[in-house]
Design a protein around this motif. Structure first.
Motif, PDB file in Angstrom:
ATOM      1  N   LEU A 153      14.335  11.569  18.183  1.00 46.43           N
ATOM      2  CA  LEU A 153      15.254  12.276  17.384  1.00 46.43           C
ATOM      3  C   LEU A 153      15.799  10.950  16.646  1.00 46.43           C
ATOM      4  CD1 LEU A 153      17.554  13.554  20.143  1.00 46.43           C
ATOM      5  CD2 LEU A 153      15.574  14.396  18.821  1.00 46.43           C
ATOM      6  N   VAL A 154      15.690   9.963  16.094  1.00 43.59           N
ATOM      7  CA  VAL A 154      15.379   8.803  15.112  1.00 43.59           C
ATOM      8  C   VAL A 154      15.004   9.209  13.786  1.00 43.59           C
ATOM      9  CG1 VAL A 154      15.514   6.126  14.333  1.00 43.59           C
ATOM     10  CG2 VAL A 154      15.696   6.873  16.929  1.00 43.59           C
ATOM     11  N   GLY A 155      14.137   9.713  13.737  1.00 49.28           N
ATOM     12  CA  GLY A 155      13.742   9.878  12.246  1.00 49.28           C
ATOM     13  C   GLY A 155      15.216  11.433  11.968  1.00 49.28           C
ATOM     14  N   GLU A 156      15.053  12.044  12.525  1.00 48.57           N
ATOM     15  CA  GLU A 156      15.628  13.464  12.373  1.00 48.57           C
ATOM     16  C   GLU A 156      17.632  12.628  12.107  1.00 48.57           C
ATOM     17  OE1 GLU A 156      16.065  16.106  14.620  1.00 48.57           O
ATOM     18  OE2 GLU A 156      14.242  16.507  15.575  1.00 48.57           O
ATOM     19  N   ILE A 157      17.996  11.913  11.965  1.00 48.72           N
ATOM     20  CA  ILE A 157      19.041  11.595  12.363  1.00 48.72           C
ATOM     21  C   ILE A 157      19.179  10.558  11.480  1.00 48.72           C
ATOM     22  CG2 ILE A 157      21.520  10.358  13.445  1.00 48.72           C
ATOM     23  CD1 ILE A 157      20.471  10.800  16.279  1.00 48.72           C
ATOM     24  N   GLU A 158      18.361   9.684  10.855  1.00 50.48           N
ATOM     25  CA  GLU A 158      17.799   9.479   9.597  1.00 50.48           C
ATOM     26  C   GLU A 158      18.179   9.939   8.227  1.00 50.48           C
ATOM     27  OE1 GLU A 158      15.145   6.257   7.159  1.00 50.48           O
ATOM     28  OE2 GLU A 158      14.476   7.731   8.909  1.00 50.48           O
ATOM     29  N   LYS A 159      17.754  11.333   8.158  1.00 51.08           N
ATOM     30  CA  LYS A 159      17.193  11.989   7.496  1.00 51.08           C
ATOM     31  C   LYS A 159      18.646  12.840   7.513  1.00 51.08           C
ATOM     32  CE  LYS A 159      14.348  15.701   5.851  1.00 51.08           C
ATOM     33  NZ  LYS A 159      13.394  16.780   5.924  1.00 51.08           N
ATOM     34  N   ALA A 160      19.273  13.024   8.221  1.00 47.82           N
ATOM     35  CA  ALA A 160      20.951  13.793   7.934  1.00 47.82           C
ATOM     36  C   ALA A 160      22.056  13.276   7.416  1.00 47.82           C
ATOM     37  CB  ALA A 160      21.282  14.610   9.609  1.00 47.82           C
ATOM     38  N   PHE A 161      21.528  11.437   7.868  1.00 50.42           N
ATOM     39  CA  PHE A 161      22.432  10.785   6.792  1.00 50.42           C
ATOM     40  C   PHE A 161      22.361  10.541   5.283  1.00 50.42           C
ATOM     41  CE2 PHE A 161      24.409  10.320  11.070  1.00 50.42           C
ATOM     42  CZ  PHE A 161      25.902  10.282  10.684  1.00 50.42           C
ATOM     43  N   LEU A 162      20.774  10.622   5.229  1.00 54.67           N
ATOM     44  CA  LEU A 162      20.361  10.398   4.037  1.00 54.67           C
ATOM     45  C   LEU A 162      20.377  11.763   3.111  1.00 54.67           C
ATOM     46  CD1 LEU A 162      16.573   8.049   4.198  1.00 54.67           C
ATOM     47  CD2 LEU A 162      18.578   7.571   3.897  1.00 54.67           C
ATOM     48  N   TYR A 163      20.784  12.595   3.080  1.00 57.87           N
ATOM     49  CA  TYR A 163      20.466  14.004   3.026  1.00 57.87           C
ATOM     50  C   TYR A 163      21.206  14.476   3.687  1.00 57.87           C
ATOM     51  CZ  TYR A 163      16.063  12.026   1.188  1.00 57.87           C
ATOM     52  OH  TYR A 163      15.416  10.564   0.657  1.00 57.87           O
ATOM     53  N   PRO A 164      22.776  14.495   3.638  1.00 57.67           N
ATOM     54  CA  PRO A 164      23.784  15.439   4.761  1.00 57.67           C
ATOM     55  C   PRO A 164      24.024  16.593   4.016  1.00 57.67           C
ATOM     56  CG  PRO A 164      24.404  13.907   3.308  1.00 57.67           C
ATOM     57  CD  PRO A 164      23.255  13.364   2.422  1.00 57.67           C
TER      58      PRO A 164
END
Length: 255
Positions: A122-133
């Motif tokens: 899930l690390v990549g998903e969480i990173e993307k969610a904050f980079l592109y909210p």
């Protein structure tokens, strides 16, 4: 040094914010840092998760000052009929009182947060969610908007330190008591006979849904799991002890 896991590291800024203490009513007092549950809720909202994802969180930061502000408060009693002498608003046949109350706001909040999902995929998903909210991120109240200053996936390690590492001098943190007890982390400035100075909190992290009724007539309530922490500053990780840290030598105080 052995690689352990990956974490999403966030550096956040908020202009004015309230992390409400659940037991404060007339004055909505604020925790000095966001509780774990508040951070976890923000992650789940931005990732659009529909079920709980296990994760550990480390929360550090600071604020510049506190101010009090007014807000509109609505009160109602279940089943109370509308009374024009008592209520300002009418909804159907029921009455609602409207008045003002006071909220405590932290000013110029800076946060350093590590998010460590149990499921490392899930690390990549969480990173993307904050980079592109998918919507504006908030932490605390709905209106407490977050400015995201850094999003970075970092390797985190359990390592025996060769020398002391100090938390940023002007930063505070929630330190889980189990970390204090094993003496890998110390807080400077304690009085003689007192190991660590600071404020004790029982901070909410996650909850379970518990039925206090019957099968036919359920009454579902949230039963919160809480973490005993010490809120303090001037925190030092002791050389010779094993601690969790990231690749940039930031101490991680996870719970």
């Amino acid at each position: 040094m052995k690689e352990n896991k990956k974490a999403v590291r966030l550096r956040l800024y908020q202009n004015m914010v309230n992390y409400k203490k659940p037991t404060s009513f007339q004055l909505k007092e604020s925790y000095p840092l966001p509780p774990y549950s508040t951070v976890i809720g923000m992650v789940h909202s931005l990732c659009d998760y529909k079920e709980y994802k296990e994760m550990e969180v480390s929360v550090q930061g600071k604020y510049h000052s506190k101010v009090n502000d007014l807000y509109t408060r609505y009160e109602f009693k279940n089943g109370m009929k509308f009374d024009p002498a008592r209520h300002q608003l009418q909804v159907g046949e029921f009455g609602i009182s409207r008045g003002i109350s006071t909220v405590e706001l932290l000013v110029d909040v800076e946060l350093l947060i590590h998010i460590i999902p149990q499921d490392q995929s899930l690390v990549g998903e969480i990173e993307k969610a904050f980079l592109y909210p998918r919507e504006y991120p908030s932490l605390g109240r709905r209106e407490d908007i977050v400015i995201i200053e850094e999003v970075k996936v970092v390797d985190i390690f359990e390592e025996e330190l060769e020398e002391d590492i100090e938390l940023r001098e002007d930063f505070t943190a929630y330190i889980p008591l189990n970390i204090i007890k094993n003496e890998s982390i110390v807080v400077d400035g304690a009085e003689p006979g007192i190991k660590s100075r600071g404020t004790r909190y029982r901070v909410t992290k996650d909850y379970e849904l518990v039925n206090y009724g019957t099968v036919k007539s359920p009454k579902i309530f949230r039963q919160w799991n809480k973490v005993d922490v010490l809120y303090s500053s001037r925190i030092t990780a002791i050389g010779g002890e094993t601690i969790l840290k990231d690749v940039d030598n930031n101490i991680i105080l996870n719970a």
